[in-house]
Enzyme design. Structure first.
Site, PDB file in Angstrom:
ATOM      1  N   LYS A  75       0.842  -1.193   0.000  1.00 39.18           N
ATOM      2  CA  LYS A  75       0.000   0.000   0.000  1.00 39.18           C
ATOM      3  C   LYS A  75       0.880   1.247   0.000  1.00 39.18           C
ATOM      4  O   LYS A  75       1.920   1.291   0.664  1.00 39.18           O
ATOM      5  CB  LYS A  75      -0.902  -0.030   1.237  1.00 39.18           C
ATOM      6  CG  LYS A  75      -1.896   1.124   1.343  1.00 39.18           C
ATOM      7  CD  LYS A  75      -2.751   0.950   2.595  1.00 39.18           C
ATOM      8  CE  LYS A  75      -3.707   2.111   2.801  1.00 39.18           C
ATOM      9  NZ  LYS A  75      -4.548   1.938   4.011  1.00 39.18           N
ATOM     10  N   SER A 151      -9.266   2.676   3.621  1.00 35.88           N
ATOM     11  CA  SER A 151      -8.332   3.331   2.725  1.00 35.88           C
ATOM     12  C   SER A 151      -7.443   2.361   1.941  1.00 35.88           C
ATOM     13  O   SER A 151      -6.677   2.795   1.081  1.00 35.88           O
ATOM     14  CB  SER A 151      -7.434   4.291   3.529  1.00 35.88           C
ATOM     15  OG  SER A 151      -6.610   3.583   4.452  1.00 35.88           O
ATOM     16  N   SER A 175      -9.737   0.523   7.750  1.00 36.18           N
ATOM     17  CA  SER A 175      -9.174   0.583   6.402  1.00 36.18           C
ATOM     18  C   SER A 175      -8.726  -0.755   5.827  1.00 36.18           C
ATOM     19  O   SER A 175      -8.410  -0.826   4.640  1.00 36.18           O
ATOM     20  CB  SER A 175      -7.986   1.557   6.375  1.00 36.18           C
ATOM     21  OG  SER A 175      -8.437   2.877   6.546  1.00 36.18           O
TER      22      SER A 175
END
Length: 495
Positions: A75, A151, A175
């Site tokens: 990520k 997220s 997230s």
């Protein structure tokens, strides 16, 4: 390796093929890169590292590593690769190289993974959708007109589309679990202190944010937790290692569990009938598996918890924005309008008010611990509704303009106290009102992909455990996965 064969295996399965000499890591990488090309319109990946990954795949491998030769994505937030930008979804950081690898990245490399890119995320992970101005929206493979959640939305899209079987993620307010639920994946948020956030930070959001992954299989997530958990010399604290590795724990059933469930939104916002149906369906399955399942009250003060979560989050945004401006010379216009407003509110928050807010975190912990004295797990929807269309949860332009003006003239603190602002902020949590509890209390939680709507959209359910409850969650997830294998659903097609 043909994609049809590649997508049949989870990450441990692919590593086993490498270990037995049935496939070479470069073949796996070529398949992953081809799938990434075929699904480019999903906008899951914001940085490709094809050449360095090819060099890595051709290098000698320690085949005893648990994930030897398996393609992997990290990520683009808190999962730094030395010398490469970590934008965090922000235009302000798109050209700023990371000074060193994150601890989790080093451990992933030691585990044999071949990292070939970074995934999409909202600016600084501050939203439950992945639609940053820096990179554009990530799209849900099950319906590209809809959000992936956030997220860790880029990672979830990549795994759901079959680019990789597992990808890096992190979770400061849901997230990992939100995009897992939106994209039909398994997502575990480990407890506070279980995984290092270092070396560049001791903890994120006062320990509410943790590192992890999204995956197709429970055993991949368990093996990943074995790789990532454990102390680092610079960590502020750590949880003791489990007596038995998490992957081995899956061999034992969880026993008969006491599970309390609720579906009412903790902040009083609407809940879609499909989200309620997802929990009802899970309750029937759990009962059939021999667990004691019953309805219960929501085990915390939802509105107060939401306010305490958001206030701390606003202060964190102020710290991040001010740090980037001082260190790299960024201007206010390098940040999104929502980020500027959150930072302005945080900047106007007094130290006393923030300390009062953080003190209440323990009150929420006490409430949850009292619940866990009666029940082993709390079951709820992960999401209050199926994944909404892209753009439907973005801030209205009029509110953006008003908030920008208020921030510029020093009235952001006043604006944050108005009923209209508070209502708007709470309503933005309306799609995901269940997930912040585990972050503020530091408890482990997971989203399990047990349900699909009549339109075929994934809709996960959430379980929250008590202290050191990761093994229990994984054991239950493995039992549910065996009872109702979610990989039976076909992968979304490519472009």
């Amino acid at each position: 390796m043909h994609f049809d064969d590649y997508q049949r295996y989870d990450a441990l399965g692919l590593a086993d093929l490498v270990r037995r000499g049935e496939v070479h890591p470069s073949e796996l990488l070529d398949t992953a890169l081809a799938r990434a090309d075929a699904t480019r319109s999903l906008n899951a990946i914001v940085m490709r590292l094809d050449e360095s990954a090819r060099q890595r795949a051709q290098a000698p491998f320690d085949t005893s590593a648990p994930f030897a030769g398996v393609p992997f994505l990290v990520k683009d937030l808190f999962q730094d690769l030395k010398g490469l930008p970590s934008s965090g979804g922000s235009r302000a950081l798109k050209a700023v190289p990371a000074p060193e690898d994150a601890d989790v990245v080093r451990r992933w490399r030691e585990a044999g993974l071949v990292i070939f890119g970074k995934t999409n995320t909202p600016e600084f992970g501050a939203k439950n959708i992945t639609e940053p101005l820096a990179w554009g929206p990530a799209r849900n493979p099950w319906d590209p007109s809809r959000t992936t959640g956030g997220s860790s939305g880029g990672s979830a899209a990549a795994v759901a589309a079959g680019i990789v079987p597992v990808a890096g993620a992190n979770d400061g307010g849901g997230s990992i679990r939100i995009p897992a639920a939106a994209c039909g994946l398994f997502g575990l948020k480990a407890g506070r202190g279980r995984i290092s956030m270092g070396p560049l930070m001791g903890e994120a959001l006062n320990g509410a944010a943790v590192q992890g992954v999204v995956s197709h299989s429970v055993r991949d997530t368990a093996a990943m937790l074995d790789v990532l958990q454990g102390p680092e010399p610079h960590a502020p604290y750590h949880m003791p290692a489990p007596e038995t590795p998490y992957l081995q724990c899956l061999q034992r059933p969880p026993g008969r569990l006491r599970i309390g469930y609720s579906t009412i939104s903790p902040i009083g916002t609407p809940v879609d009938p499909q989200a309620i149906a997802a929990v009802a369906d899970a309750a029937v399955l759990l009962t059939d598996l021999g667990h004691h399942v019953e309805p219960c009250d929501t085990p915390f003060n939802g509105v107060q918890l939401a306010e305490d979560f958001l206030l701390a989050w606003f202060c964190a945004q102020a710290f991040i924005v001010d740090h980037i401006q001082r260190t790299y010379g960024a201007s206010q216009r390098d940040f999104e309008a929502d980020t500027r407003l959150m930072a302005a509110v945080g900047r106007r928050t007094s130290a006393l008010r923030l300390l009062q807010c953080e003190a209440r975190w323990h009150e929420h912990n006490l409430a949850l611990s009292a619940f866990h004295a009666r029940y082993d797990l709390w079951l709820s929807p992960t999401l209050a509704a199926p994944p909404p269309p892209i753009g439907s949860l973005t801030t209205h332009p009029v509110l953006t303009l008003v908030s920008d003006v208020a921030a510029r003239v020093g009235l952001a603190g006043w604006l944050s106290e108005t009923p209209q602002f508070k209502q708007t902020v709470l309503s933005n949590l309306g799609w995901t009102p269940y997930t912040q509890l585990a972050n503020l209390t530091g408890r482990p939680a997971m989203s399990v992909p047990l349900y699909r709507t009549p339109k075929g959209l994934p809709l996960g359910v959430q379980f929250v455990a008590g202290l050191n409850g990761e093994a229990l969650l994984l054991q239950l997830a493995a039992q549910l996965e065996q009872a109702r294998p979610w990989r039976r659903a076909p992968l979304p097609s490519s472009d």
